[in-house]
Scaffold this motif. Structure first.
Motif, short mmCIF file in Angstrom:
data_model
loop_
_atom_site.label_atom_id
_atom_site.label_comp_id
_atom_site.label_asym_id
_atom_site.label_seq_id
_atom_site.Cartn_x
_atom_site.Cartn_y
_atom_site.Cartn_z
N GLY A 77 0.83 -1.25 -0.08
CA GLY A 77 0.00 -0.05 -0.15
C GLY A 77 0.75 1.26 0.05
N PRO A 78 0.28 2.48 0.28
CA PRO A 78 0.95 3.79 0.38
C PRO A 78 2.28 3.42 1.12
N ASP A 79 3.25 4.17 0.99
CA ASP A 79 4.59 4.34 1.58
C ASP A 79 4.98 2.77 1.88
N ASP A 80 4.65 1.99 1.06
CA ASP A 80 5.05 0.49 0.80
C ASP A 80 4.87 -0.22 2.35
N PHE A 81 3.67 -0.03 2.88
CA PHE A 81 3.17 -0.78 4.08
C PHE A 81 2.66 -2.08 3.44
N VAL A 82 3.26 -3.17 3.96
CA VAL A 82 2.54 -4.39 3.30
C VAL A 82 1.09 -4.75 4.13
N ILE A 83 0.22 -4.88 3.68
CA ILE A 83 -1.12 -5.26 4.03
C ILE A 83 -2.04 -6.48 3.40
N GLU A 84 -2.47 -7.17 4.17
CA GLU A 84 -2.98 -8.45 3.91
C GLU A 84 -4.64 -8.44 4.19
#
Length: 305
Positions: free
Chosen positions: A244-251
């Motif tokens: 996601g935004p700012d390279d947060f990994v979300i599941e």
């Protein structure tokens, strides 16, 4: 099941470099709902009862500000405050009122590797009969079910979560320790790594169809699936991962395994796949290079700064 004073994972606070854009993404595309806003922060809820499950904070760089658990009793706050120093952590504040939307009384601690954890009692909840629950968005996240931390010393982190917070080990794979504090198979997982960073945040969806609809919506909006769709081994949960935004990994996940004290702790030998397989079903492609880089990138707020 043996009880933990930690209760249930409630929310995560993250720093973002463009607050307005991040809020648009997490509401318009990820399908959370803004319930409170300040000049420098936005607080977003899922379809469950927690006041918010994600807070976005304006910052110069992306980071994790804290992870918050909702505890069952005020006495649990005292227990955590008393156990933390002896287990190698630091008591930062509390029990004391929490000055943010949702309120409640909180104990704030740092674990031995510097991650800030908060434990809240008496915070605001949304009634289960409110309009959002009466007419739920079919592919909206309910709550956060787990967070995975990269750890430079998993043994140290695991011991702290067990001794200070009453977590129990559910499974140990070659690269990860899955820790539980309630009936969810894991609320925290600790991944062997070179640095203490965030691996990913998992948002639980109502069912498999919701995961698939959400994954389709993300792809339509230009956010491709970086790993999945598949079904994990430990936890037995369905997964679809995104950056996601700012390279947060979300599941997006669903079907998280529910366990009790009779659950047999698995060892690495119990969780191996045939060569070329990356999930139980054998349909998932391997994680993308992009997600593997992003899973190492996000650091935690430096409490010494």
């Amino acid at each position: 099941m043996s009880s933990s004073p930690a209760g249930q994972l409630r929310s995560i606070a993250i720093g973002v470099t463009d607050l307005d854009a991040a809020e648009r993404f997490y509401t318009g595309t990820w399908h959370l709902e803004t319930v409170a806003r300040t000049a420098d922060a936005a607080y977003l809820r899922g379809t469950g009862s927690f006041h918010h499950i994600l807070s976005l904070h304006r910052g110069a760089q992306p980071d994790v500000r804290n992870l918050t658990f909702s505890v069952a009793t005020a006495a649990d706050l005292d227990t955590i405050a008393a156990r933390t120093p002896a287990a190698g952590g630091a008591l930062l504040s509390g029990p004391a009122p929490l000055d943010e939307p949702g309120g409640g009384n909180a104990v704030v601690i740092a674990d031995p590797q510097g991650r800030i954890l908060r434990f809240v009692h008496g915070d605001e909840r949304h009634a289960v009969t409110d309009a959002r629950r009466d007419a739920p968005v079919p592919d909206a996240p309910v709550r956060i079910t787990h967070a995975v931390f990269n750890s430079a010393d998993v043994a140290v982190a695991q011991r702290f979560f067990e001794e200070a917070l009453g977590f129990r080990l559910s499974d140990r794979t070659r690269i990860m320790a899955f820790m539980r504090c309630n009936s969810d198979h894991h609320s925290i997982a600790l991944a062997d790594a070179d640095a203490n960073t965030l691996n990913h945040i998992a948002f639980v969806m109502p069912d498999l169809d919701a995961v698939m609809r959400g994954a389709g919506r993300m792809s339509d909006a230009g956010w491709p699936i970086e790993w999945g769709v598949g079904r994990h081994g430990p936890g037995n949960n369905v997964f679809a991962y995104f950056v996601g935004p700012d390279d947060f990994v979300i599941e997006y996940t669903a079907d998280v395994q529910q366990v009790d004290d009779s659950y047999r702790v698995g060892a690495p030998a119990d969780w191996t796949w045939p060569p070329g397989r990356f999930d139980q079903w054998g349909v998932s492609k391997p994680p993308s290079d992009r997600i593997k880089a992003a899973q190492k990138k996000i650091r935690f707020t430096d409490i010494t700064a």
